[in-house]
Design a protein around this motif. Structure first.
Motif, PDB file in Angstrom:
ATOM      1  N   ILE A 162       0.823  -1.249  -0.201  1.00  0.00           N
ATOM      2  CA  ILE A 162      -0.148   0.054   0.074  1.00  0.00           C
ATOM      3  C   ILE A 162       0.855   1.441  -0.122  1.00  0.00           C
ATOM      4  CG2 ILE A 162      -1.633   1.092   1.213  1.00  0.00           C
ATOM      5  CD1 ILE A 162      -2.863  -1.381   2.582  1.00  0.00           C
ATOM      6  N   LEU A 163       0.629   2.057  -0.964  1.00  0.00           N
ATOM      7  CA  LEU A 163       1.437   3.533  -1.326  1.00  0.00           C
ATOM      8  C   LEU A 163       2.931   2.989  -1.005  1.00  0.00           C
ATOM      9  CD1 LEU A 163      -0.541   5.523   1.374  1.00  0.00           C
ATOM     10  CD2 LEU A 163      -0.849   5.541  -1.226  1.00  0.00           C
ATOM     11  N   GLY A 164       3.446   1.798  -1.614  1.00  0.00           N
ATOM     12  CA  GLY A 164       4.795   1.519  -1.798  1.00  0.00           C
ATOM     13  C   GLY A 164       5.400   0.930  -0.469  1.00  0.00           C
ATOM     14  N   PHE A 165       4.348   0.437   0.794  1.00  0.00           N
ATOM     15  CA  PHE A 165       4.927   0.219   1.837  1.00  0.00           C
ATOM     16  C   PHE A 165       4.457  -1.477   1.704  1.00  0.00           C
ATOM     17  CE2 PHE A 165       4.785   4.695   2.963  1.00  0.00           C
ATOM     18  CZ  PHE A 165       5.800   4.711   3.783  1.00  0.00           C
ATOM     19  N   THR A 166       5.150  -2.383   2.201  1.00  0.00           N
ATOM     20  CA  THR A 166       5.008  -3.712   2.107  1.00  0.00           C
ATOM     21  C   THR A 166       4.430  -3.912   3.637  1.00  0.00           C
ATOM     22  OG1 THR A 166       6.597  -4.175   0.408  1.00  0.00           O
ATOM     23  CG2 THR A 166       5.769  -6.003   1.861  1.00  0.00           C
ATOM     24  N   LEU A 167       3.144  -4.314   3.981  1.00  0.00           N
ATOM     25  CA  LEU A 167       2.702  -4.493   5.098  1.00  0.00           C
ATOM     26  C   LEU A 167       2.174  -6.048   5.295  1.00  0.00           C
ATOM     27  CD1 LEU A 167       0.283  -1.276   5.155  1.00  0.00           C
ATOM     28  CD2 LEU A 167       2.608  -1.679   6.063  1.00  0.00           C
ATOM     29  N   GLY A 168       2.653  -6.449   6.420  1.00  0.00           N
ATOM     30  CA  GLY A 168       2.219  -7.913   6.539  1.00  0.00           C
ATOM     31  C   GLY A 168       1.042  -8.285   7.142  1.00  0.00           C
ATOM     32  N   SER A 169       0.580  -9.363   7.629  1.00  0.00           N
ATOM     33  CA  SER A 169      -0.736  -9.850   7.905  1.00  0.00           C
ATOM     34  C   SER A 169      -1.108  -9.177   9.237  1.00  0.00           C
ATOM     35  CB  SER A 169      -0.639 -11.234   8.221  1.00  0.00           C
ATOM     36  OG  SER A 169       0.297 -11.657   9.150  1.00  0.00           O
ATOM     37  N   TYR A 170      -0.371  -8.829  10.190  1.00  0.00           N
ATOM     38  CA  TYR A 170      -0.522  -8.241  11.321  1.00  0.00           C
ATOM     39  C   TYR A 170      -1.339  -6.726  11.215  1.00  0.00           C
ATOM     40  CZ  TYR A 170       0.713 -12.282  13.636  1.00  0.00           C
ATOM     41  OH  TYR A 170       1.291 -13.363  14.382  1.00  0.00           O
ATOM     42  N   ALA A 171      -0.718  -6.118   9.897  1.00  0.00           N
ATOM     43  CA  ALA A 171      -1.113  -4.786   9.882  1.00  0.00           C
ATOM     44  C   ALA A 171      -2.624  -4.701   9.405  1.00  0.00           C
ATOM     45  CB  ALA A 171      -0.281  -4.181   8.847  1.00  0.00           C
ATOM     46  N   ASN A 172      -3.150  -5.922   8.668  1.00  0.00           N
ATOM     47  CA  ASN A 172      -4.277  -6.120   8.374  1.00  0.00           C
ATOM     48  C   ASN A 172      -5.484  -6.293   9.515  1.00  0.00           C
ATOM     49  OD1 ASN A 172      -3.510  -6.230   5.588  1.00  0.00           O
ATOM     50  ND2 ASN A 172      -3.206  -8.284   5.712  1.00  0.00           N
ATOM     51  N   TYR A 173      -4.962  -6.980  10.538  1.00  0.00           N
ATOM     52  CA  TYR A 173      -5.760  -7.332  11.712  1.00  0.00           C
ATOM     53  C   TYR A 173      -5.673  -5.865  12.539  1.00  0.00           C
ATOM     54  CZ  TYR A 173      -6.284 -12.235  10.769  1.00  0.00           C
ATOM     55  OH  TYR A 173      -6.649 -13.521  10.131  1.00  0.00           O
ATOM     56  N   PHE A 174      -4.689  -5.312  12.552  1.00  0.00           N
ATOM     57  CA  PHE A 174      -4.430  -4.091  13.034  1.00  0.00           C
ATOM     58  C   PHE A 174      -5.504  -3.067  12.891  1.00  0.00           C
ATOM     59  CE2 PHE A 174      -3.187   0.542  13.736  1.00  0.00           C
ATOM     60  CZ  PHE A 174      -3.046   0.402  14.862  1.00  0.00           C
ATOM     61  N   TRP A 175      -5.773  -2.884  11.446  1.00  0.00           N
ATOM     62  CA  TRP A 175      -6.838  -1.949  11.105  1.00  0.00           C
ATOM     63  C   TRP A 175      -8.302  -2.476  11.458  1.00  0.00           C
ATOM     64  CZ3 TRP A 175      -3.536  -1.879   6.127  1.00  0.00           C
ATOM     65  CH2 TRP A 175      -2.517  -0.657   6.258  1.00  0.00           C
ATOM     66  N   LEU A 176      -8.379  -3.854  11.168  1.00  0.00           N
ATOM     67  CA  LEU A 176      -9.764  -4.291  11.641  1.00  0.00           C
ATOM     68  C   LEU A 176      -9.928  -4.284  13.128  1.00  0.00           C
ATOM     69  CD1 LEU A 176     -12.033  -6.145  10.859  1.00  0.00           C
ATOM     70  CD2 LEU A 176     -10.757  -8.192  11.332  1.00  0.00           C
ATOM     71  N   MET A 177      -9.062  -4.401  13.800  1.00  0.00           N
ATOM     72  CA  MET A 177      -9.209  -4.240  15.319  1.00  0.00           C
ATOM     73  C   MET A 177      -9.370  -2.770  15.587  1.00  0.00           C
ATOM     74  SD  MET A 177      -9.620  -6.151  17.835  1.00  0.00           S
ATOM     75  CE  MET A 177     -10.454  -5.272  19.240  1.00  0.00           C
ATOM     76  N   LEU A 178      -8.855  -1.766  14.954  1.00  0.00           N
ATOM     77  CA  LEU A 178      -8.856  -0.447  15.221  1.00  0.00           C
ATOM     78  C   LEU A 178     -10.516  -0.164  14.730  1.00  0.00           C
ATOM     79  CD1 LEU A 178      -7.653   2.370  15.798  1.00  0.00           C
ATOM     80  CD2 LEU A 178      -7.255   2.607  13.283  1.00  0.00           C
ATOM     81  N   LEU A 179     -11.070  -0.561  13.864  1.00  0.00           N
ATOM     82  CA  LEU A 179     -12.417  -0.468  13.457  1.00  0.00           C
ATOM     83  C   LEU A 179     -13.443  -0.753  14.610  1.00  0.00           C
ATOM     84  CD1 LEU A 179     -12.572  -0.972   9.764  1.00  0.00           C
ATOM     85  CD2 LEU A 179     -12.616   1.045  10.776  1.00  0.00           C
ATOM     86  N   CYS A 180     -12.994  -2.020  15.218  1.00  0.00           N
ATOM     87  CA  CYS A 180     -13.837  -2.768  16.206  1.00  0.00           C
ATOM     88  C   CYS A 180     -13.581  -1.825  17.562  1.00  0.00           C
ATOM     89  CB  CYS A 180     -13.138  -4.237  16.521  1.00  0.00           C
ATOM     90  SG  CYS A 180     -13.968  -4.997  18.113  1.00  0.00           S
ATOM     91  N   THR A 181     -12.465  -1.197  17.765  1.00  0.00           N
ATOM     92  CA  THR A 181     -12.161  -0.413  18.893  1.00  0.00           C
ATOM     93  C   THR A 181     -12.978   0.920  18.848  1.00  0.00           C
ATOM     94  OG1 THR A 181     -10.119  -1.194  19.239  1.00  0.00           O
ATOM     95  CG2 THR A 181     -10.432   1.032  20.201  1.00  0.00           C
ATOM     96  N   ALA A 182     -13.073   1.366  17.421  1.00  0.00           N
ATOM     97  CA  ALA A 182     -13.812   2.583  17.315  1.00  0.00           C
ATOM     98  C   ALA A 182     -15.381   2.377  17.409  1.00  0.00           C
ATOM     99  CB  ALA A 182     -13.570   3.291  15.809  1.00  0.00           C
ATOM    100  N   LEU A 183     -15.856   1.225  17.068  1.00  0.00           N
ATOM    101  CA  LEU A 183     -17.210   0.857  17.185  1.00  0.00           C
ATOM    102  C   LEU A 183     -17.352   0.822  18.949  1.00  0.00           C
ATOM    103  CD1 LEU A 183     -19.964  -0.185  16.393  1.00  0.00           C
ATOM    104  CD2 LEU A 183     -18.958  -2.532  16.232  1.00  0.00           C
ATOM    105  N   VAL A 184     -16.531   0.032  19.706  1.00  0.00           N
ATOM    106  CA  VAL A 184     -16.871  -0.093  20.888  1.00  0.00           C
ATOM    107  C   VAL A 184     -16.782   1.401  21.683  1.00  0.00           C
ATOM    108  CG1 VAL A 184     -15.942  -1.056  23.173  1.00  0.00           C
ATOM    109  CG2 VAL A 184     -15.851  -2.330  20.954  1.00  0.00           C
ATOM    110  N   VAL A 185     -15.999   2.051  21.284  1.00  0.00           N
ATOM    111  CA  VAL A 185     -15.802   3.505  21.820  1.00  0.00           C
ATOM    112  C   VAL A 185     -16.922   4.449  21.707  1.00  0.00           C
ATOM    113  CG1 VAL A 185     -14.913   5.724  21.558  1.00  0.00           C
ATOM    114  CG2 VAL A 185     -13.324   3.856  21.807  1.00  0.00           C
ATOM    115  N   THR A 186     -17.578   4.121  20.448  1.00  0.00           N
ATOM    116  CA  THR A 186     -19.119   4.913  19.876  1.00  0.00           C
ATOM    117  C   THR A 186     -20.028   4.410  20.967  1.00  0.00           C
ATOM    118  OG1 THR A 186     -18.190   5.013  17.739  1.00  0.00           O
ATOM    119  CG2 THR A 186     -20.482   5.346  17.924  1.00  0.00           C
ATOM    120  N   ILE A 187     -20.131   3.026  21.201  1.00  0.00           N
ATOM    121  CA  ILE A 187     -21.145   2.544  21.751  1.00  0.00           C
ATOM    122  C   ILE A 187     -21.044   2.735  23.358  1.00  0.00           C
ATOM    123  CG2 ILE A 187     -22.104   0.111  22.556  1.00  0.00           C
ATOM    124  CD1 ILE A 187     -21.197  -1.098  20.044  1.00  0.00           C
TER     125      ILE A 187
END
Length: 596
Positions: free
Chosen positions: A403-428
């Protein structure tokens, strides 16, 4: 002593001028010492043997010396630096001098202990120790803010507010262009991202300890200078920009990492923080002491593992991610209701003991469902391994992406997914806390008898809190199962060396600040990162952890990020009676004699 002339320019008298000059010289000498060799051997981590290039802990001393020098220039009233100290007192300068001294002497002592004596120090190390000591002594000679108003002089706590000048009032800032204010907010979050990323990726324990020391004192100096108050006013004014900048800064974290090692650590922190925020609903808002909360995380994780399609699952089914999330959250909700319904009529210690028992029953039950001691559902102590990576709309979370010239491993994908989950929990959490049911939770927490007398159904309200907290934990557990690729009973204990555990979750809520959003997130981050980084302490980790909690409960029982209501409750003795006609500094709490 300092006075002001008609042009509001500080006039510094001779004794203070001498102290400031000595301090500036000491800070410059400390700064220069970081470019010298501090030890002759590379056995000490960080390679402090290079002349002309600071390394390891020298970088932290360098940063502390620069900030000390900046606040020294701000104290002289030099244009361009005064905005860094809107409070206009010497407290930030003293804190930075103390932080630089502590970091430098920690390094010197660590070299002496690890390498076998002070003989292992090069001249640069001695110069750094002496210069930082001189800087601190000069800072101690400077006048600190004190109140001279005879009507408020008896109130010692009121005369030294956390933010303010000698009389507790910040100087009014010059109005800025809205775009300049937005730029300051973005720059603050970018700086926060850089500081956090530096701390997480520190390669060895000594550097992390030095990082904690210097950042702790630096944050204290910034707070005492009044900059956090200014920033808080800007973030309140530009709330939407603040939310966007915070989310963007967090999402950019994987781009600051070269490997997946620390990205995995960040994912684990988000999981831990999300579960702590769910526990904050139960403990912080409703006031229910739950000592078995980690079991709900395990329910979500086990449910997601059983429907993940792994060959180790006894169900042999494969749910899409959205269905697995809903199933895990629903299972935790059901368990929350089933456990809460018969137990929430208890109060205090009795409720805590029952929830502790539930947590242990869950762990033991998961270990016995192996086909021998009970039905073959969870494979007993072997758990459920080989949980496959998620695939959402064809996007493989286990694959590497560019992405944008940066090679990101699998945990970066889970980081973004968990970040969305955290944002959802914060909103709730935010929506629930500000709702009618949230106010009922607070009423139950403060006085259940009075709340019941006012018409609140205490049992129903507490059961809703228990069920919501369990659901949020189960939501995080569904993602944890795929991140860890395995689920075993030993992951969900009351207290263990590695979080998450019920004890660490509860400590994160209390440490960060009950009833707040930022508090549990910060507390969970600290409690997860610190044990991970300080593994070289071995068995002493829990000792220092206990000492830290004792000190926190003694000096700041409301937590790092305090809820205003609880802060007033914990400091009732500080709300002293104020004589009629007397005025307190801005932001000071007091009760008049007439109304006492």
């Amino acid at each position: 002593m300092t006075t002001e002339n008609h042009e509001n320019t500080p006039v510094i008298h001779l004794p203070e001028a001498g102290a400031r000059l000595t301090l500036a010289i000491g800070a410059i000498a400390t700064l220069a010492s970081t470019f010298l060799s501090w030890t002759y051997t590379t056995d000490f981590p960080g390679d402090l043997t290079v002349t002309g290039y600071p390394g390891g802990l020298q970088v932290l001393t360098l940063a502390g010396a620069i900030l000390t020098l900046i606040y020294a220039l701000a104290g002289h009233g030099i244009r361009g630096f005064r905005w860094l100290n809107p409070a206009g007192n010497n407290t930030p300068l003293l804190l930075m001098a103390l932080g630089t001294f502590a970091t430098t002497w920690f390094t010197v002592i660590a070299i002496a202990i690890e390498l076998g004596g002070l003989v292992n120090l090069d001249p640069g190390g001695f110069i750094a120790a002496a210069a930082s000591l001189i800087t601190l002594l000069a800072a101690l000679a400077l006048p600190l803010p004190r109140d001279t108003d005879p009507t408020t002089a008896p109130f010692k706590r009121a005369t030294t507010p956390l933010f303010g000048t000698a009389h507790g009032r910040l100087k009014q800032p010059t109005p800025l262009n809205p775009w300049a204010e937005i730029g300051i907010i973005i720059a603050a979050f970018a700086l926060g991202l850089w500081v956090a990323a530096y701390g997480i990726q520190t390669p060895y324990g000594e550097l992390f300890v030095g990082y904690l020391i210097i950042t702790g004192f630096a944050f204290g100096a910034i707070a005492r200078a009044g900059l956090t108050t200014r920033l808080q006013a800007l973030t309140t004014k530009h709330r939407q920009v603040t939310i966007g900048a915070a989310f963007a800064a967090a999402a950019a974290f994987p781009f600051t990492q070269n490997t997946d090692e620390f990205t995995l650590l960040a994912v684990s922190i988000l999981i831990f923080a999300t579960v702590a925020l769910g526990l904050n609903v139960v403990v912080g808002l409703a006031g229910l002491l739950d000592l078995g909360y980690v079991a709900f995380l395990g329910v979500g994780a086990y449910t997601a593992a059983l429907v993940s399609g792994t060959t180790a699952s006894t169900f042999h089914v494969t749910f899409p991610f959205w269905a697995a999330v809903l199933t895990g959250a629903a299972a935790s909700l059901i368990f929350g209701v089933l456990i809460g319904a018969p137990t929430l009529r208890l109060r205090g210690d009795y409720l805590a003991i029952v929830t502790l028992g539930f947590g242990e029953i869950f762990r033991i039950a998961m270990g016995n469902l192996d086909g021998t001691s009970g039905p073959n559902i969870t494979n007993g102590p072997n758990g459920i391994p080989n949980i496959p990576d998620l695939k959402i709309f064809g996007f493989d979370f286990g694959a590497t992406h560019t992405i944008l010239g940066f090679t990101l491993g699998s945990y970066a994908n889970y980081f973004w997914l968990m970040l969305l989950c955290t944002a959802l929990v914060v909103t709730i959490f935010a929506r629930a806390g500000n709702s009618r049911i949230g106010r009922a939770w607070v009423a139950i927490r403060e006085d259940e008898t009075a709340a019941t007398a006012m018409g609140i159904n205490g049992f129903r309200v507490k059961l809703i809190a228990f069920a919501l907290g369990a659901t949020l934990a189960g939501l995080a557990g569904t993602i944890q199962a795929h991140v860890q690729h395995t689920v075993v009973p030993e992951m969900y204990v009351f207290a263990g060396p590695v979080p998450p555990s019920s004890a660490f979750l509860l400590a994160a809520v209390i440490l960060g600040g009950m009833g707040t959003i930022t508090g549990p997130l910060l507390g969970a981050t600290l409690l997860y990162v610190i044990p991970t980084k300080l593994q070289f302490l071995n068995d002493y980790q829990l000792l220092f952890f206990g000492i830290a909690l004792v000190l926190l409960m003694r000096f700041r029982p409301e937590g790092i990020v305090a809820n205003k209501r609880q802060q007033l409750e914990y400091h009732e003795t500080d709300q002293l009676a104020v004589p009629e006609g007397a005025t307190l500094p801005e932001g000071t709490v007091g009760v008049s004699k007439a109304g006492a």
